[in-house]
Scaffold this motif. Structure first.
Motif, short mmCIF file in Angstrom:
data_model
loop_
_atom_site.label_atom_id
_atom_site.label_comp_id
_atom_site.label_asym_id
_atom_site.label_seq_id
_atom_site.Cartn_x
_atom_site.Cartn_y
_atom_site.Cartn_z
N LEU A 1 0.82 -1.21 0.00
CA LEU A 1 0.00 0.00 0.00
C LEU A 1 0.86 1.27 0.00
O LEU A 1 0.55 2.24 -0.70
CB LEU A 1 -0.94 0.00 1.21
N GLY A 2 1.93 1.26 0.78
CA GLY A 2 2.82 2.43 0.83
C GLY A 2 3.49 2.68 -0.50
O GLY A 2 3.61 3.84 -0.95
N ILE A 3 3.92 1.62 -1.17
CA ILE A 3 4.56 1.75 -2.48
C ILE A 3 3.56 2.25 -3.52
O ILE A 3 3.87 3.12 -4.33
CB ILE A 3 5.17 0.40 -2.92
N ILE B 1 6.38 3.07 2.53
CA ILE B 1 6.94 4.41 2.35
C ILE B 1 8.42 4.41 2.69
O ILE B 1 9.24 5.00 1.97
CB ILE B 1 6.16 5.43 3.22
N LYS B 2 8.79 3.74 3.78
CA LYS B 2 10.20 3.64 4.17
C LYS B 2 11.01 2.91 3.11
O LYS B 2 12.12 3.31 2.75
CB LYS B 2 10.32 2.92 5.52
N PHE B 3 10.47 1.82 2.59
CA PHE B 3 11.14 1.05 1.54
C PHE B 3 11.38 1.92 0.31
O PHE B 3 12.46 1.90 -0.29
CB PHE B 3 10.29 -0.17 1.16
N THR B 4 10.38 2.72 -0.04
CA THR B 4 10.50 3.58 -1.22
C THR B 4 11.56 4.66 -1.02
O THR B 4 12.35 4.94 -1.93
CB THR B 4 9.14 4.24 -1.54
N ALA C 1 10.72 8.19 -4.66
CA ALA C 1 11.50 8.29 -3.42
C ALA C 1 11.31 9.66 -2.77
O ALA C 1 11.19 9.77 -1.54
CB ALA C 1 12.97 8.04 -3.70
N MET C 2 11.30 10.72 -3.60
CA MET C 2 11.09 12.06 -3.05
C MET C 2 9.70 12.20 -2.43
O MET C 2 9.53 12.87 -1.40
CB MET C 2 11.28 13.11 -4.14
N CYS C 3 8.72 11.55 -3.03
CA CYS C 3 7.37 11.54 -2.47
C CYS C 3 7.38 10.89 -1.08
O CYS C 3 6.81 11.43 -0.13
CB CYS C 3 6.43 10.77 -3.40
N ALA C 4 8.05 9.74 -0.98
CA ALA C 4 8.14 9.03 0.30
C ALA C 4 8.84 9.89 1.36
O ALA C 4 8.43 9.93 2.52
CB ALA C 4 8.88 7.71 0.11
N ILE C 5 9.90 10.58 0.93
CA ILE C 5 10.61 11.47 1.84
C ILE C 5 9.71 12.60 2.29
O ILE C 5 9.69 12.98 3.46
CB ILE C 5 11.90 12.00 1.16
N GLY C 6 8.93 13.15 1.35
CA GLY C 6 7.98 14.20 1.70
C GLY C 6 6.93 13.73 2.69
O GLY C 6 6.56 14.46 3.62
N LEU C 7 6.47 12.50 2.52
CA LEU C 7 5.46 11.94 3.43
C LEU C 7 6.01 11.77 4.85
O LEU C 7 5.26 11.75 5.82
CB LEU C 7 4.97 10.58 2.90
#
Length: 361
Positions: free
Chosen positions: A9-11, A67-70, A312-318
């Motif tokens: 789901l996070g990915i 999200i962390k994996f991404t 990856a930038m999206c995940a970092i933003g989250l």
């Protein structure tokens, strides 16, 4: 199945946001192309805004692992894939004239970032990321360096934001400034390739310059110079890995708890292998396989690398608190400004010293 259950789901969330960011980056508002901003910046901003509006989202058990994996693994995959777009032989042969400028600008940026880190008492990891991002290639260099120095998402987000700010300013004002001070068309290509950070902004600045100068070739030359700079990712990340290893061993003593394997950037080795593969294939353009590789595979890899960086930038933003980011933004912006000004001045001065300043394509 376990992987998709824990991280799926996070990915998927990061993929959706990255797709929207990519779409936005391809739009134009009047004569202004949003490509100057780029998908990674749209993605990180969207991630931060979503987290600001729905703070529990990134910490949700169904989302956080993906999200962390991404933000970690897919960021490294993006750098590896980026290697497929680099033909080392072509870059070195075409970009050799720009090497003195590249070496000088990289050196001054790293020196300025180190000195100001001490003077401003800044976070060392943020200062390193801004210095490397300013000197090499913006988001790609930050993506490659962050895992090596174990930077967290807020430090990466801060650095990307600073690099983005000066990227946009450079893309907008450098073409007019270069023409006004008498830079030749080839001189401007080297200037854009060494003093503008991100590839999208280099492309925007060089394309605008072609219109102002009334000649073609500035764009291709500027991108070649930029790709030559990208190769500096390899030695910089390796040096940082060895430095971190030596420091950890010194601090850990004989405890034996530190492992070189944990910090050595093996993904950079894969990045180099990918670049070497493209270089070798490029030597045989007459074969059908090599032609298909260069004409079809490489463009797909370029797009995929950019898309993975956007994810990856999206995940970092989250995972980033935008309010805290703004409150702590003063020193990083000052550092980014000083690096940007230093690189600009050194690029022009070295061109004057080497006789490239007035050269034309």
């Amino acid at each position: 199945m376990k992987f998709f259950k824990e991280k799926g789901l996070g990915i998927v969330l990061c993929i959706i946001i990255a797709l929207i960011a990519t779409f936005l980056s391809e739009l134009s508002v009047g004569s202004f192309s949003l490509e100057v901003i780029g998908a990674p910046v749209f993605a990180i901003l969207m991630g931060m805004i979503i987290t600001l509006i729905v703070p529990a989202l990134a910490g949700n058990n169904l989302m956080k692992d993906g999200i962390k994996f991404t933000s970690k693994k897919i960021l490294q995959w993006a750098v590896i894939i980026l290697g497929f777009s680099l033909n080392i032989g072509t870059i070195l042969s075409v970009g050799s004239k720009s090497l003195p400028v590249i070496v000088s600008t990289i050196s001054i940026s790293l020196i300025v970032s180190y000195l100001l880190m001490k003077v401003l008492k800044m976070n060392a990891k943020t200062a390193t990321l801004i210095g490397v991002g300013s000197s090499i290639c913006g988001g790609s260099a930050i993506a490659a360096t962050a895992p090596v120095i174990d930077a967290d998402d807020s430090e990466v987000a801060q650095s990307i934001s600073v690099i983005f700010l000066f990227n946009v300013i450079a893309a907008l004002i450098f073409p007019a400034i270069g023409h006004a001070i008498g830079l030749g068309s080839e001189g401007f290509a080297i200037f854009a390739g060494t003093a503008v950070n991100d590839t999208s902004s280099v492309t925007a600045a060089a394309a605008t310059a072609e219109s102002i100068y009334g000649v073609e070739g500035i764009l291709s030359s500027a991108v070649t110079v930029k790709l030559t700079r990208t190769l500096a990712i390899i030695p910089i990340t390796l040096v940082l890995a060895f430095y971190r290893t030596a420091k950890a061993k010194k601090e850990g003593g004989a405890a034996g708890s530190f492992s070189m394997k944990k910090v050595f950037p093996f993904f950079i080795i894969y990045f180099l292998i990918a670049a070497i593969l493209t270089t070798v294939v490029g030597m045989f353009p007459e074969t059908s396989f090599c032609a298909a590789y260069m004409d079809s595979f490489v463009p797909v890899m370029k797009w995929l690398a950019k898309f993975f960086i956007a994810m990856a930038m999206c995940a970092i933003g989250l995972n980033t608190n935008i309010v805290t980011l703004v409150k702590k933004g003063g020193k990083p912006i000052l550092l980014g400004l000083c690096c940007w000004v230093a690189i600009t001045i050194v690029s022009l001065c070295v061109q004057m010293a080497t006789g490239v300043f007035h050269s034309n394509i």
